[in-house]
Motif scaffolding. Sequence first.
Motif, mmCIF file in Angstrom:
data_model
loop_
_atom_site.group_PDB
_atom_site.id
_atom_site.type_symbol
_atom_site.label_atom_id
_atom_site.label_comp_id
_atom_site.label_asym_id
_atom_site.label_seq_id
_atom_site.Cartn_x
_atom_site.Cartn_y
_atom_site.Cartn_z
ATOM 1 N N SER A 96 6.812 -5.415 -1.368
ATOM 2 C CA SER A 96 6.525 -6.775 -1.811
ATOM 3 C C SER A 96 7.493 -7.775 -1.188
ATOM 4 O O SER A 96 7.098 -8.870 -0.779
ATOM 5 N N ALA A 131 -3.711 -3.340 3.133
ATOM 6 C CA ALA A 131 -2.643 -4.349 3.161
ATOM 7 C C ALA A 131 -1.360 -3.767 3.738
ATOM 8 O O ALA A 131 -0.648 -4.426 4.506
ATOM 9 N N ASP A 156 1.607 -8.750 -3.784
ATOM 10 C CA ASP A 156 2.227 -9.995 -4.200
ATOM 11 C C ASP A 156 2.800 -9.868 -5.610
ATOM 12 O O ASP A 156 2.259 -9.169 -6.466
ATOM 13 N N LYS A 180 -0.888 -14.691 1.420
ATOM 14 C CA LYS A 180 -1.243 -14.597 0.009
ATOM 15 C C LYS A 180 -2.663 -15.105 -0.215
ATOM 16 O O LYS A 180 -3.121 -15.993 0.501
ATOM 17 N N ALA A 208 6.704 -8.229 2.477
ATOM 18 C CA ALA A 208 5.435 -8.913 2.743
ATOM 19 C C ALA A 208 5.591 -10.424 2.794
ATOM 20 O O ALA A 208 4.902 -11.084 3.574
ATOM 21 N N ASN A 209 6.487 -11.000 1.984
ATOM 22 C CA ASN A 209 6.616 -12.454 1.898
ATOM 23 C C ASN A 209 8.065 -12.860 1.692
ATOM 24 O O ASN A 209 8.842 -12.098 1.102
ATOM 25 N N HIS A 261 -2.427 -11.087 -1.922
ATOM 26 C CA HIS A 261 -2.583 -9.726 -1.430
ATOM 27 C C HIS A 261 -2.130 -8.759 -2.522
ATOM 28 O O HIS A 261 -1.474 -9.169 -3.491
ATOM 29 N N PRO A 262 -2.462 -7.479 -2.419
ATOM 30 C CA PRO A 262 -2.163 -6.539 -3.512
ATOM 31 C C PRO A 262 -0.684 -6.350 -3.793
ATOM 32 O O PRO A 262 -0.323 -5.904 -4.882
ATOM 33 N N LEU A 311 2.333 -10.780 5.095
ATOM 34 C CA LEU A 311 0.963 -10.855 4.616
ATOM 35 C C LEU A 311 0.698 -12.253 4.078
ATOM 36 O O LEU A 311 1.578 -12.883 3.484
ATOM 37 N N ARG A 348 -1.670 -3.565 7.527
ATOM 38 C CA ARG A 348 -1.494 -4.884 8.160
ATOM 39 C C ARG A 348 -0.029 -5.321 8.111
ATOM 40 O O ARG A 348 0.477 -5.933 9.050
ATOM 41 N N SER A 354 -7.763 -1.439 -0.949
ATOM 42 C CA SER A 354 -7.108 -2.708 -0.611
ATOM 43 C C SER A 354 -5.606 -2.533 -0.384
ATOM 44 O O SER A 354 -5.024 -3.202 0.477
ATOM 45 N N ARG A 408 -5.956 1.165 9.724
ATOM 46 C CA ARG A 408 -7.029 0.272 9.292
ATOM 47 C C ARG A 408 -8.376 0.710 9.852
ATOM 48 O O ARG A 408 -9.402 0.642 9.170
#
Length: 754
Positions: free
Chosen positions: A382, A352, A369, A364, A385-386, A366-367, A362, A355, A348, A334
């Motif tokens: 993906s 992401a 998602d 929301k 991330a969540n 975010h790229p 991540l 991070r 982006s 970063r």
Amino acid sequence: MIPRFLISALLLLGAGPVLAQTLTVQSGEHATFTRLVTRLPDGATWRIEQDGPVARLFIDDPDVIFDTSGVFRLIPRDRLASLSQAGPGDPLTLDLACNCPVTSFVDDGAYVVLDIGNQVSEDPVRFGLIEQPVPVIEIERDPRRMPTALPLLAGNAAAQLTMNGHSPSAAAAVGDPVTGQLASDPPANQAVSPEPDPGPDLSRSERALREQLSRAATQGLVEIDPDALAEIAAQLDRPEPEDGTPLSSNIRATTSVDRDMVLVTTPQALSGSHGACLDPRKVDLKAWGDDRPFGHQVGAYRARMAGEFDDLSPADVTGLARTYLYFGFGAEARQMLELAGPEAGDLSVPIALARLLDEGGLAKPHPLDDQVHCDSVVALWSVYANPITSQDDVNSGAILRAFAELPVHIRSHIGPGLVRRFTNAGDAETSELLLRMINRAALQDGPPMQLAEAELARLNGAEDEADTIVEEVAHSGVAESPDALITLVNRHFDMRQSLPNDTVNLLESYVTELRRAEIGPQLARTRALALALAGDFPAAFAATEKLDRAGTQETLVKILTLLTESADDLTFLEYSLATTGAGAGALPADLVMQIARRYLGLGFPERVMALLDGPLPGAPAEEYSMLRGQAALDAGQPRRALLELVGRTGPAADALRAEALQMSGLHSEAAELFDALESPEEALRSEWLAGLPPSGDEQEGLYATRKAASQRLTEGPASPTDLSLAAARTLLEQAEALRRDIGLLSEDAEASGQ
């Protein structure tokens, strides 16, 4: 004459076998632009030109063929309507759905990238156009369709053309039909000389007409009359006469081709319920490094990052950031990406990803998602991330393939978290496969892996094994211990088990130590729940007052549930009345109903009526009405209880309705309901209170005796006919029986409150 396509075919046949080179065109959709990417052949030159709604990509290779079959599987047609190539070596034609600017650059020296942006102006975008002579094409005429001559316009004719029976099109290159030169560009070897202004309307109309006719001529839809060429050139060189007849600008021509083009350029909706997938190369960590030592790979970029004048090279900056990401250093990546200027493009996605590697999730939007369905490594990131659910359309196969291709150290880093994503979603099969891949490589056997194995064991029904693992990690004093403690407390809540004192003390120490960390608020909420599990409700409610708003409601609901289920009456009334004083609020329906039942059992019907005063979404309608009716009856409001029971049926509702009728003084109706409910004692009591005559089968029972006594009192003793001693004795016996009946009825009246 021989059609042009036959000549081209003969030329191709005569040229011998040619090895065509196929270039696959890939696509990706972004918020502000649509991206196309294709490989650039080694040593080939390229250029891009745009003429309004048409752009062309030229690659200097006579054998190149563009494969566009998969382009519109990933992008909508909002900016790009269609792609085409006339034949091998011809340019790739982009028919745009708007007046969108097309920008281009070369990525890593091997890929041509075209970005189609949003429309920014109504003026057509034109650049990169090269003079192309327009051939004069002779088309074999159909004798049944004779050409129609277009007369020269008075004062300023543009051309003398003949139509061949087709309509002009707006999808060809722009140029002058005489010179093959752009109307807006002078010859390269000739200076620009000032020309008289023919007037805004005339100039605009003439230029538009010439461009449209040029397009039609290029497509072969019209043919040029050679006899008019000289006159056209002469009129173009002559100045406009002052008294010339101006060309009317109130002209609008629409052809069948134009109408068809409108249909083609209409934006099409995406197929399916998912958004377009990212280009997998944007998150392909395995391609950003190799087996060389870390210092060698990073040092190579650092050595060439600064140029002669200490200017940072954007390509080297992003390359170094990708190298950091390959080795799992998100913060360093970063930091490097922040140094890259606007010329580095959209960063982006790598930001992401950096991070995500550091934080394991991540926020929301975010790229990455809504990419779990993609058939590439994008789905893996993906999911990581969540959290996912069992209803999500997750492409597990693509995730397993991508995970197997990741570098070993990245698999070791994200593997446990990825396993927990799938176990929390109930996907035991994918979780087990991931664990096997991790164990097969002997990546790690530390606390993160233990927690992942515990989640999988719990998913497979081995609750005791999972609890043992989690408790071991919680008390091991490692970085994962706070997470394990949170899991342990939630598990004890689900089982309604109290926590040992040493676990509560350990949790309090972590709350103090990590109060400023990201996990601090969650630990504080867990501590409040642990205090409630230990039965210390005063401390638990005091702890909730210090919590932040995020997540406090969920913790408060759990504590109120424990309070309602296990607290003594005094503690329950003290804290529940203070918490629900303003009504149910945002409490779940099942908890509100549970609190209301306990209020009713403790003799607080008014509190129940206040708590249930209004609709309660999610509550069972039957039970909700019964509770409100019982509360109204206990509060001495039988009429309101009857209203609450309107439309309710069943034995419980009829019994409550009968009690309300009896309390309202409607004893006859109550007697009928009690008789239907097979409650003979209550039915007899209601009949007696209603003054109904006794039936033949009412000989036994409490209220049968009372009813007979009431009947004897109503009839009274018989008057004596003589004054004999026997008559006096009979009169005394009747008086004694009358006294007993009165006493019996007095006791019943006191007991029933009548």
